[in-house]
Design a protein around this motif. Structure first.
Motif, PDB file in Angstrom:
ATOM      1  N   UNK A 199       0.937  -1.302   0.029  1.00 16.04           N
ATOM      2  CA  UNK A 199      -0.080   0.028  -0.019  1.00 16.04           C
ATOM      3  C   UNK A 199       0.798   1.193  -0.033  1.00 16.04           C
ATOM      4  N   UNK A 200       0.180   2.225  -0.475  1.00 13.64           N
ATOM      5  CA  UNK A 200       1.002   3.593  -0.490  1.00 13.64           C
ATOM      6  C   UNK A 200      -0.128   4.574  -0.325  1.00 13.64           C
ATOM      7  N   UNK A 201       0.329   5.905  -0.124  1.00 10.43           N
ATOM      8  CA  UNK A 201      -0.764   6.854  -0.043  1.00 10.43           C
ATOM      9  C   UNK A 201      -0.266   8.291  -0.451  1.00 10.43           C
ATOM     10  N   UNK A 202      -1.435   9.010  -0.647  1.00 11.88           N
ATOM     11  CA  UNK A 202      -1.261  10.447  -1.309  1.00 11.88           C
ATOM     12  C   UNK A 202      -1.823  11.381  -0.184  1.00 11.88           C
ATOM     13  N   UNK A 203      -1.441  12.681  -0.112  1.00 11.72           N
ATOM     14  CA  UNK A 203      -1.948  13.858   0.456  1.00 11.72           C
ATOM     15  C   UNK A 203      -3.245  14.442  -0.060  1.00 11.72           C
ATOM     16  N   UNK A 204      -4.089  15.540   0.537  1.00 11.49           N
ATOM     17  CA  UNK A 204      -5.034  16.141  -0.374  1.00 11.49           C
ATOM     18  C   UNK A 204      -4.366  17.141  -1.223  1.00 11.49           C
TER      19      UNK A 204
END
Length: 396
Positions: A199-204
């Motif tokens: 998994x990975x993620x991003x900000x707004x």
């Protein structure tokens, strides 16, 4: 039934940062190459931070450049800001980092690929490999098109069985609401490959006009000309600044109160991160003695008002993200244009690869980039060029 769509030396599946290098390398070596991607408008797209380089990554871009790769040349043509980081410390930790115009970056890369004489670009969804006697002989797309090849490189990034997770919401998707690749994952498992979930993620992303920059600290580019590629002779002089602000105790309290709604902590996210690249919830929990964390406001390009909120990667519910943003100095009245999210995807267990990035299970099949568990555009491109060179050599 399928139909014969072409014969190539090398076929590359995917057109992200690994894919473009994996396709350009054999093409420039004289190999007849095809690159097949779900969406030609997403070539070299930056779904996460709009930047190239930085600590432990800038040196990889230099190495790609030394091998004849495109990443360094491309960012030198399309950056909005270039900075040498850690100049107050010793030379071993200094790192060049460029803020990209993400749209110029992908457009320029697409132009480079289109003008490469030995390279054919194809929009299509690869669903199966042609494997005969333990050797990869090509690929088959969703529409039944058969592309035969002497070597195949898979660079699917975060697309394989991709799922976006946002608070209590979870749905099948590639990054940035692109189509995910489902059947290729299933086919790799049929062939005997061991896959894991990462998994990975991003900000707004927020609207620039809704930011009060007077409450933030300006972060200008360097005055001296800097480049990633040794071949670059033209310099961009009209740089755009980034801006620095911080979280505070109110931010951290709000995150603590909503931790039970974070997929990271509720158990909805099963995958592990390829490296330690923490969400804001994770930073608040792990470093609960820190009163604040840095937040960088980074423009996504010259012709857009979208600003990337670096340091605020999150998968908390959308309304919680709104509230968190409003606790940060300069963002009290901010307009959120896109919510942050986490994405889970399939990766190949990399012990199934030789050092050439050829798979041990299937001859003449290579994998590169996030499918191998890398994190970041630079590592993906580095693996892409190595896989592309080796695929080109094996196809000769």
């Amino acid at each position: 039934m399928g139909y014969e769509a072409g014969n190539f030396d090398v076929v590359v599946v995917g057109a992200g940062h690994a894919g473009v290098e994996a396709a350009l390398a054999p093409a420039r070596m004289g190999a007849k190459t095809a690159m097949i991607t779900i969406n030609l408008d997403m070539i070299a797209f930056m779904p996460c931070n709009p930047s190239i380089g930085g600590p432990a990554k800038g040196i990889v871009v230099r190495e790609i450049d030394a091998l004849g790769g495109e990443m360094g040349r491309n960012i030198d043509k399309t950056y909005i800001q270039m900075r040498m980081l850690n100049t107050g410390k010793g030379p071993a930790v200094r790192a060049l980092r460029a803020q990209a115009d993400k749209f110029d970056y992908q457009n320029e890369m697409k132009k480079t690929l289109e003008n490469e004489k030995n390279l054919t670009l194809v929009q299509g969804m690869v669903e199966r490999l042609i494997v005969e006697d333990g050797e990869c002989k090509g690929v088959i797309t969703q529409t039944g098109a058969i592309y035969r090849a002497k070597a195949v490189v898979i660079t699917t990034g975060t697309y394989m069985r991709g799922e976006i997770i946002l608070g209590e919401l979870k749905y099948s998707s590639g990054p940035n609401n692109q189509q995910p690749s489902i059947k290729l994952s299933e086919h790799l498992e049929e062939l005997g490959f061991d896959l894991v979930r990462f998994k990975t993620g991003t900000p707004p992303r927020v609207h620039s006009d809704s930011i009060d920059y007077s409450k933030t600290e300006i972060q200008p580019g360097d005055d001296v000309h800097r480049t990633f590629s040794y071949e670059t002779t033209k310099y961009i002089t009209d740089q755009l600044p980034c801006w620095l602000t911080y979280t505070n105790e109110r931010t951290h309290q709000l995150i603590d109160e909503n931790l039970h709604r974070s997929p990271m902590y509720s158990g909805m996210i099963k995958g592990t991160g390829p490296r330690y690249c923490p969400s804001i919830e994770d930073k608040v929990v792990r470093f609960n003695d820190k009163p604040r964390h840095q937040i960088f406001l980074e423009p996504e390009g010259r012709n857009t008002q979208e600003v990337y909120v670096q340091g605020l990667s999150t998968s908390l519910p959308e309304e919680v993200q709104h509230k968190i943003l409003q606790t940060i100095p300069g963002l009290e009245k901010v307009q959120m244009m896109r919510a942050g999210y986490a994405i889970e995807y399939d990766a190949v267990v990399p012990t199934q690869l030789w050092p050439t990035l050829e798979t041990k299970l299937v001859k003449n099949l290579y994998t590169a980039g996030q499918i191998n568990g890398t994190s970041g555009y630079e590592e993906a491109a580095g693996q892409g060029i190595m896989a592309g060179i080796n695929a080109g050599r094996s196809s000769g």
